[in-house]
Design an enzyme around this catalytic site. Structure first.
Site, PDB file in Angstrom:
ATOM      1  N   GLN A 164       0.784  -1.241   0.000  1.00 35.36           N
ATOM      2  CA  GLN A 164       0.000   0.000   0.000  1.00 35.36           C
ATOM      3  C   GLN A 164       0.816   1.291   0.000  1.00 35.36           C
ATOM      4  OE1 GLN A 164      -3.726   0.330   2.511  1.00 35.36           O
ATOM      5  NE2 GLN A 164      -2.436   1.823   3.529  1.00 35.36           N
ATOM      6  N   GLU A 206      -3.484   9.195  -1.893  1.00 40.90           N
ATOM      7  CA  GLU A 206      -2.812  10.055  -0.907  1.00 40.90           C
ATOM      8  C   GLU A 206      -1.738  10.917  -1.553  1.00 40.90           C
ATOM      9  OE1 GLU A 206      -1.572   7.912   2.572  1.00 40.90           O
ATOM     10  OE2 GLU A 206      -3.590   7.157   2.954  1.00 40.90           O
ATOM     11  N   ASP A 243       4.184   0.409   4.324  1.00 37.97           N
ATOM     12  CA  ASP A 243       2.942  -0.126   4.904  1.00 37.97           C
ATOM     13  C   ASP A 243       2.484  -1.245   3.975  1.00 37.97           C
ATOM     14  OD1 ASP A 243       0.581  -0.766   6.057  1.00 37.97           O
ATOM     15  OD2 ASP A 243      -0.362   1.209   5.860  1.00 37.97           O
ATOM     16  N   GLU A 286       4.818  -1.598   8.378  1.00 37.19           N
ATOM     17  CA  GLU A 286       3.490  -1.585   9.018  1.00 37.19           C
ATOM     18  C   GLU A 286       2.657  -2.764   8.534  1.00 37.19           C
ATOM     19  OE1 GLU A 286       1.773   2.334   8.794  1.00 37.19           O
ATOM     20  OE2 GLU A 286      -0.266   1.573   8.736  1.00 37.19           O
ATOM     21  N   ASP A 313      -1.318  -1.398  12.587  1.00 33.15           N
ATOM     22  CA  ASP A 313      -2.409  -0.481  12.208  1.00 33.15           C
ATOM     23  C   ASP A 313      -3.719  -1.260  12.291  1.00 33.15           C
ATOM     24  OD1 ASP A 313      -4.241   1.182  10.978  1.00 33.15           O
ATOM     25  OD2 ASP A 313      -3.316   1.143   9.010  1.00 33.15           O
ATOM     26  N   LYS A 338      -4.821   6.340  14.827  1.00 38.86           N
ATOM     27  CA  LYS A 338      -5.793   7.048  13.982  1.00 38.86           C
ATOM     28  C   LYS A 338      -6.988   7.328  14.884  1.00 38.86           C
ATOM     29  CE  LYS A 338      -4.764   4.612   9.621  1.00 38.86           C
ATOM     30  NZ  LYS A 338      -5.057   3.351   8.888  1.00 38.86           N
ATOM     31  N   ARG A 367      -5.959   9.384   7.426  1.00 33.83           N
ATOM     32  CA  ARG A 367      -6.608   8.324   6.660  1.00 33.83           C
ATOM     33  C   ARG A 367      -6.437   8.629   5.170  1.00 33.83           C
ATOM     34  NH1 ARG A 367      -9.241   4.608  10.089  1.00 33.83           N
ATOM     35  NH2 ARG A 367      -8.823   3.330   8.248  1.00 33.83           N
ATOM     36  N   SER A 368      -6.785   7.653   4.340  1.00 36.25           N
ATOM     37  CA  SER A 368      -6.659   7.922   2.902  1.00 36.25           C
ATOM     38  C   SER A 368      -7.720   8.917   2.425  1.00 36.25           C
ATOM     39  CB  SER A 368      -6.721   6.622   2.111  1.00 36.25           C
ATOM     40  OG  SER A 368      -7.839   5.856   2.506  1.00 36.25           O
ATOM     41  N   LYS A 389       2.237  10.359  10.079  1.00 34.11           N
ATOM     42  CA  LYS A 389       2.032   9.780   8.738  1.00 34.11           C
ATOM     43  C   LYS A 389       0.798  10.436   8.128  1.00 34.11           C
ATOM     44  CE  LYS A 389       1.079   5.303   6.577  1.00 34.11           C
ATOM     45  NZ  LYS A 389       0.306   4.048   6.763  1.00 34.11           N
TER      46      LYS A 389
HETATM   47  P1  PGA Z   1      -6.702   3.891   5.151  1.00 33.26           P
HETATM   48  O1  PGA Z   1      -5.165   3.550   4.990  1.00 33.26           O
HETATM   49  O2  PGA Z   1      -6.851   5.249   5.704  1.00 33.26           O
HETATM   50  O3  PGA Z   1      -7.233   3.734   3.751  1.00 33.26           O
HETATM   51  O4  PGA Z   1      -7.289   2.841   6.061  1.00 33.26           O
HETATM   52  C1  PGA Z   1      -4.153   4.123   5.745  1.00 33.26           C
HETATM   53  C2  PGA Z   1      -3.240   3.081   6.328  1.00 33.26           C
HETATM   54  O5  PGA Z   1      -3.431   1.863   6.117  1.00 33.26           O
HETATM   55  O6  PGA Z   1      -2.312   3.422   7.057  1.00 33.26           O
HETATM   56 ZN    ZN Z   2      -1.799   1.018   7.453  1.00 31.73          ZN
END
Ligand code: PGA
Ligand code: ZN
Length: 431
Positions: A164, A206, A243, A286, A313, A338, A367-368, A389
């Site tokens: 990712q 992102e 990640d 991650e 995460d 988060k 978040r994304s 991050k």
């Molecule tokens: P997400 O991804 O906000 O789409 O869940 C961010 C991450 O995995 O760190």
């Molecule tokens: Zn993550």
């Protein structure tokens, strides 16, 4: 003492164009705090629910019910209460919806409210948010070490590659400002390399370059090439952070690398990642295995936990109890924080504290799906000693966070940069 006069929710729109929840908390002295809920795409199974209306309109993503929860039960419960008592107000929210995943109120309703309360309390105290957070939790503020995405992937790039986030960290920088400069050089060097191969195809969710690669490892090789093209020696001032987000391509210990058309069991995935740790200057990784793969996470940590930061995460979903379990299992050595995974500021801070109490590190994360909300820049600075991050180095919902850190740097002084200290337990810190 300043009491809450009103709590008002409204629908606004996030960086992917999806509806989300914004909350205004107004105080009796006329001061206001405002915050917006972000939204994830690669969500953990155990994180707070993002309450959406379903149905066909707005692709089922409308947040009318979550907004109604803010304007109904939440507003009624919070009105008249003292704003500075964050934990009491968060306890009220939790009391209104004691379900583990906040599925009746919605984590999007509670997180926007909880953060708006934090903003209002800071404004009432006449302090910037980072200072209010530091004072609230008895911490020494410091500017965080950023993790910045250069290539997006996984659920943020149509699953074009399995992994990712391909990111850099600049632990060898002397200031936050210097991190931004180095990142600019590496980010555009990566873009130039993609362009020279005819593979420049815009950006992922992102802001990282779109991953037109033939294999996951080609992305890593290109990242190393970009660091070198930027005039840096990989592993010196600049290191790599990944990640894997393995829950997105694996379940029950079976992982499917779609791009390479390979299936791996947990042990083979760990061996593959171990090969990458040997070959590339990776200081942080991650979710190397899936959220349900406790055996794999323990095995990975046992093998590599002494020289790489291992972030949970989806595996920990900003939950203090899960952090404590993982500490006793010896799985991971860092938590991703988060706020919307937990649903309230207090629960997110609990997860951060549980990690630091165990000698772990902590990374506050966006978040994304993001917005102009800058709360996490303040939270990571105010809690101190941490990492941040936010995504890549393009698109304003990302840059607004980095730029807010630069404003905080003006107030706090460049010396307040935490630098590479959080990575001291990795090979980077020892070299
Ligand atoms: P997400 O991804 O906000 O789409 O869940 C961010 C991450 O995995 O760190
Ligand atoms: Zn993550």
């Amino acid at each position: 003492m300043t009491a809450i006069q009103s709590v008002h929710g409204r629908r606004v729109w996030d960086s992917r164009g999806n509806p989300t929840v914004e909350v205004d908390v107004r105080l009796q002295n006329g001061v206001m705090g405002r915050a917006i809920a972000p939204a994830g795409a690669s969500r953990g199974k155990r994180e707070a629910i993002d309450l959406r209306d379903g149905g066909s309109a707005l692709r089922g993503k409308n947040v009318a019910r979550a907004v109604a929860n803010v304007n109904g039960p939440i507003a009624a419960a919070l009105q008249g209460h003292e704003v500075s008592d964050q934990s009491a107000l968060d306890a009220l929210l939790i009391g209104l919806d004691p379900s583990p995943l906040k599925d009746s109120l919605g984590g999007n309703a509670t997180v926007a409210t909880s953060l708006a309360v934090l903003h209002a309390a800071a404004a009432a105290a006449g302090k910037p948010l980072w200072r209010h957070v530091a004072d609230c939790y008895g911490r020494t503020p410091s500017l965080p070490l950023p993790e910045i995405q250069i290539f997006g992937g996984g659920a943020h790039a149509g699953r074009r590659v399995d992994i990712q986030d391909f990111m850099i960290m600049v632990p060898g920088a002397a200031s936050f400002d210097e991190v931004m400069e180095v990142t600019n050089e590496v980010y555009f060097a990566a873009g130039d390399i993609m362009a020279s191969r005819g593979n420049l195809a815009g950006v992922a969710d992102e802001g990282g370059w779109w991953p037109l690669f033939r294999s996951n490892e080609e992305a890593l090789e290109t990242l190393v090439a970009a660091i070198e093209k930027a005039g840096e020696k990989p592993g010196d001032r600049v290191v790599i952070s990944l990640d894997i987000a393995a829950s997105e391509f694996g379940e029950n210990g079976v992982y499917t690398l779609a791009l390479e058309d390979r299936k791996l069991d947990s042990g083979a995935l760990i061996d593959m990642l171990g090969g990458w740790l040997d070959a590339y200057p990776i200081a942080s990784i991650e979710d190397p295995v899936g959220e349900d793969d406790t055996v794999g996470m323990i095995a990975f940590t046992q093998r590599y936990g002494n020289h790489v930061q291992i972030i949970g995460d989806d595996y920990l979903v900003t939950n203090a109890a899960l952090v404590r379990n993982a500490v006793s299992d010896r799985a991971c050595n860092c938590v991703l924080v988060k706020v919307n995974q937990a649903g309230t500021v207090s629960e997110a801070v609990d997860a951060f504290t549980a990690a630091q109490d165990a000698g772990w590190t902590a990374v506050v994360s966006a978040r994304s799906g993001e917005t102009e909300d800058t709360s996490i820049a303040h939270l990571s600075t105010g809690l101190g000693g941490g990492q941040l991050k936010v995504g890549s180095f393009q698109r304003s919902e990302r840059m607004v966070k980095w730029n807010e850190c630069l404003r905080i740097q003006d107030a706090l002084g460049a010396d307040a940069f935490v630098g590479g200290a959080p990575l001291a337990q990795t090979w980077w810190g020892q070299s």
